[in-house]
Design a protein around this motif. Structure first.
Motif, PDB file in Angstrom:
ATOM      1  N   MET A   1     -18.950   7.730  26.657  1.00 32.72           N
ATOM      2  CA  MET A   1     -17.784   7.692  25.775  1.00 32.72           C
ATOM      3  C   MET A   1     -18.238   7.708  24.328  1.00 32.72           C
ATOM      4  O   MET A   1     -19.078   6.889  23.927  1.00 32.72           O
ATOM      5  CB  MET A   1     -16.958   6.421  26.045  1.00 32.72           C
ATOM      6  CG  MET A   1     -15.739   6.262  25.153  1.00 32.72           C
ATOM      7  SD  MET A   1     -14.467   7.529  25.440  1.00 32.72           S
ATOM      8  CE  MET A   1     -13.864   7.016  27.066  1.00 32.72           C
TER       9      MET A   1
ATOM     10  N   ASP B   1     -18.881   4.296  21.962  1.00 29.79           N
ATOM     11  CA  ASP B   1     -18.997   3.073  22.766  1.00 29.79           C
ATOM     12  C   ASP B   1     -20.464   2.747  23.019  1.00 29.79           C
ATOM     13  O   ASP B   1     -21.208   3.625  23.466  1.00 29.79           O
ATOM     14  CB  ASP B   1     -18.274   3.247  24.101  1.00 29.79           C
ATOM     15  CG  ASP B   1     -18.418   2.026  25.004  1.00 29.79           C
ATOM     16  OD1 ASP B   1     -18.124   0.908  24.514  1.00 29.79           O
ATOM     17  OD2 ASP B   1     -18.841   2.183  26.158  1.00 29.79           O
TER      18      ASP B   1
ATOM     19  N   GLY C   1     -17.002  11.775  26.317  1.00 27.69           N
ATOM     20  CA  GLY C   1     -15.611  11.359  26.391  1.00 27.69           C
ATOM     21  C   GLY C   1     -14.980  11.227  25.023  1.00 27.69           C
ATOM     22  O   GLY C   1     -15.578  10.668  24.098  1.00 27.69           O
TER      23      GLY C   1
ATOM     24  N   PRO D   1     -12.216   9.350  23.096  1.00 22.70           N
ATOM     25  CA  PRO D   1     -11.379   8.161  23.309  1.00 22.70           C
ATOM     26  C   PRO D   1      -9.891   8.475  23.170  1.00 22.70           C
ATOM     27  O   PRO D   1      -9.476   9.199  22.266  1.00 22.70           O
ATOM     28  CB  PRO D   1     -11.840   7.199  22.207  1.00 22.70           C
ATOM     29  CG  PRO D   1     -13.201   7.663  21.824  1.00 22.70           C
ATOM     30  CD  PRO D   1     -13.190   9.150  22.013  1.00 22.70           C
TER      31      PRO D   1
ATOM     32  N   ASP E   1      -8.801   7.861  34.529  1.00 20.20           N
ATOM     33  CA  ASP E   1      -9.992   7.017  34.479  1.00 20.20           C
ATOM     34  C   ASP E   1      -9.733   5.624  34.999  1.00 20.20           C
ATOM     35  O   ASP E   1      -8.658   5.047  34.815  1.00 20.20           O
ATOM     36  CB  ASP E   1     -10.513   6.945  33.037  1.00 20.20           C
ATOM     37  CG  ASP E   1     -11.021   8.288  32.546  1.00 20.20           C
ATOM     38  OD1 ASP E   1     -11.890   8.843  33.232  1.00 20.20           O
ATOM     39  OD2 ASP E   1     -10.543   8.782  31.510  1.00 20.20           O
TER      40      ASP E   1
ATOM     41  N   ILE F   1     -14.151   3.108  32.342  1.00 24.40           N
ATOM     42  CA  ILE F   1     -14.045   4.098  31.266  1.00 24.40           C
ATOM     43  C   ILE F   1     -12.840   3.814  30.378  1.00 24.40           C
ATOM     44  O   ILE F   1     -12.882   4.042  29.166  1.00 24.40           O
ATOM     45  CB  ILE F   1     -14.031   5.517  31.855  1.00 24.40           C
ATOM     46  CG1 ILE F   1     -15.423   5.819  32.445  1.00 24.40           C
ATOM     47  CG2 ILE F   1     -13.653   6.563  30.814  1.00 24.40           C
ATOM     48  CD1 ILE F   1     -15.566   7.157  33.109  1.00 24.40           C
TER      49      ILE F   1
ATOM     50  N   GLY G   1     -13.137   3.406  26.309  1.00 17.42           N
ATOM     51  CA  GLY G   1     -12.284   4.084  25.346  1.00 17.42           C
ATOM     52  C   GLY G   1     -11.598   3.105  24.406  1.00 17.42           C
ATOM     53  O   GLY G   1     -11.490   3.351  23.197  1.00 17.42           O
TER      54      GLY G   1
END
Length: 263
Positions: A24, A27, A51, A53, A60, A64, A68
């Motif tokens: 992500m 993150d 990913g 966010p 998800d 995940i 996010g």
């Protein structure tokens, strides 16, 4: 030919399966995320799935979703995600990057502007899970025209009548979702996946990569053995969420990549 196409050609010539890793953007924070992203190719990652966010990630699972949320709370945006890609590209011009997310942030930016910015930043492909084939004119076809692969998901419930529709404008690779449900929900089983991969490959020349439910090197090897490669996401995101250092996370990623590459 995109970086994704070139990567699969290289892997085929080497007799290897692809290992795709998901993370992500932003993150657990921007600096750590960029550091880990930069280390993924050396850890054996062939394609990076990044990913984007979003507040309502319907496909998800909690791992995940929480990643996010952390990224959004830290101020991560679409523009900062593209900046992350730009920073990665300053050191690496070969590893493919697939942006995975939902349509709302792209729509808000404007499709035409988004595609210009994504291409300039160094994005190679898109996975937008909430745009079905019936909406291909919205983003899929413009993305293809801009030189980006548009990667579609097939699932256990994609029957023979639906599959041609799913495949018709897909490029880069087909992402087969190994389980019915959300990310991180259950373990993938090679015996269940193999006939589904064969069914898809009977209708397309594109590589078929399998994701969802792969958490260990052994499972990565088993799944890659019946497909053209595998994707690991939640297991990697969970390592970051546990507070492990970037180096520890990359060491874990390398075990997964080694498993997929030994298939």
């Amino acid at each position: 030919m995109t970086r994704i196409d070139a990567t699969f050609e290289r892997l085929k010539s080497e007799g290897k399966k692809a290992f795709v890793s998901y993370m992500m953007a932003g993150d657990p924070d921007e600096a750590t995320a960029l550091s880990v992203m930069r280390g993924l190719p050396a850890a054996g990652v062939d394609i990076i799935e990044l990913g984007l966010p979003f507040t309502d990630p319907m496909a998800d699972g909690s791992t995940i979703q929480l990643a996010g949320q952390r990224a959004l709370e830290n101020g991560m945006t679409l523009e900062k995600t593209l900046d992350m890609v730009r920073a990665f590209r300053s050191d690496d011009d070969t590893t493919p990057i697939v942006l995975m997310g939902y349509y709302n942030p792209i729509y808000n930016r404007g499709v035409d502007q988004f595609l210009i910015d994504a291409k300039e930043a160094g994005i190679d492909g898109l996975i937008v899970v909430d745009l079905p084939p019936e909406e291909d004119e919205e983003l899929c076809i413009p993305a293809q025209n801009a030189g980006l692969n548009f990667i579609r998901l097939a699932t256990p419930t994609t029957d023979d009548q639906r599959l041609p529709k799913v495949l018709q404008n897909t490029s880069g690779f087909v992402y087969y979702v190994s389980i019915t449900g959300i990310t991180g929900a259950a373990a993938a089983q090679a015996a269940d996946v193999a006939p589904e991969v064969a069914r898809i490959k009977a209708q397309t020349d594109l590589p078929v990569i399998v994701g969802f439910g792969i958490r260990t090197p052994d499972v990565a090897e088993e799944i890659a053995g019946v497909a053209d490669g595998c994707v690991v996401g939640s297991a990697i995101v969970a390592e970051l969420a546990s507070g492990k250092s970037g180096d520890e996370v990359l060491s874990f990623v390398k075990t997964l990549a080694d498993g997929a590459h030994s298939a």
